[in-house]
Design a protein around this motif. Sequence first.
Motif, short mmCIF file in Angstrom:
data_model
loop_
_atom_site.label_atom_id
_atom_site.label_comp_id
_atom_site.label_asym_id
_atom_site.label_seq_id
_atom_site.Cartn_x
_atom_site.Cartn_y
_atom_site.Cartn_z
N UNK A 211 13.16 8.59 -9.08
CA UNK A 211 12.78 8.96 -7.72
C UNK A 211 11.28 9.11 -7.56
N UNK A 212 10.52 8.67 -8.52
CA UNK A 212 9.08 8.90 -8.49
C UNK A 212 8.40 8.16 -7.35
N UNK A 213 8.55 6.84 -7.28
CA UNK A 213 7.84 6.07 -6.28
C UNK A 213 8.69 4.91 -5.81
N UNK A 214 8.68 4.68 -4.53
CA UNK A 214 9.36 3.53 -3.98
C UNK A 214 8.36 2.37 -3.89
N UNK A 215 8.83 1.13 -3.97
CA UNK A 215 7.91 0.00 -3.90
C UNK A 215 7.35 -0.16 -2.49
N UNK A 216 6.18 -0.75 -2.42
CA UNK A 216 5.53 -0.99 -1.15
C UNK A 216 6.23 -2.15 -0.46
N UNK A 217 6.79 -1.91 0.71
CA UNK A 217 7.55 -2.94 1.42
C UNK A 217 6.68 -4.10 1.85
N UNK A 218 5.42 -3.84 2.16
CA UNK A 218 4.52 -4.91 2.56
C UNK A 218 4.28 -5.88 1.41
N UNK A 219 4.14 -5.36 0.22
CA UNK A 219 3.91 -6.22 -0.94
C UNK A 219 5.16 -7.05 -1.23
N UNK A 220 6.34 -6.43 -1.14
CA UNK A 220 7.57 -7.18 -1.37
C UNK A 220 7.76 -8.27 -0.32
N UNK A 221 7.43 -7.97 0.93
CA UNK A 221 7.54 -8.95 2.00
C UNK A 221 6.54 -10.09 1.78
N UNK A 222 5.34 -9.75 1.32
CA UNK A 222 4.33 -10.77 1.04
C UNK A 222 4.80 -11.72 -0.07
N UNK A 223 5.39 -11.15 -1.12
CA UNK A 223 5.90 -11.98 -2.22
C UNK A 223 7.01 -12.91 -1.72
N UNK A 224 7.87 -12.40 -0.86
CA UNK A 224 8.95 -13.22 -0.30
C UNK A 224 8.38 -14.37 0.52
N UNK A 225 7.36 -14.10 1.32
CA UNK A 225 6.73 -15.14 2.14
C UNK A 225 6.03 -16.18 1.26
N UNK A 226 5.42 -15.73 0.17
CA UNK A 226 4.77 -16.68 -0.74
C UNK A 226 5.79 -17.64 -1.36
#
Length: 117
Positions: free
Chosen positions: A50-65
């Motif tokens: 439960x420490x840190x959730x991933x940054x959604x913007x970074x995950x979305x950027x990777x998906x777009x790439x």
Amino acid sequence: MYNGIGLQTPRGSGTNGHVQRNWALVRPKDQSKAYKSEAELSAMDAAAATARQPNKEILDHERKRKIELKCAEFQEILEEQGFTEEAIANKVNNYRNMLMGEGAKLDKPVDQWGRPW
């Protein structure tokens, strides 16, 4: 004489007065290690999850790439087949829209944090 060890003077003793360490006594290393109990280990695992959730913007950027990479590969295939520029642009645009509508299911399944399995 060093630290109260050895002869005051080696004169007349038949030795040169060199003081050596006694290697016969081997002291054991620290016997009492502080190992973590099962409860402490499970508490650490729960805290790490439960420490840190991933940054959604970074995950979305990777998906777009990944989508753009697939579109570039599709465009190269179409160019090799001899399609016109307008037809290529139209087909690549349709392919991109199809992939964008597909969501996060590109190639590999991901876990709850967005990491590939």
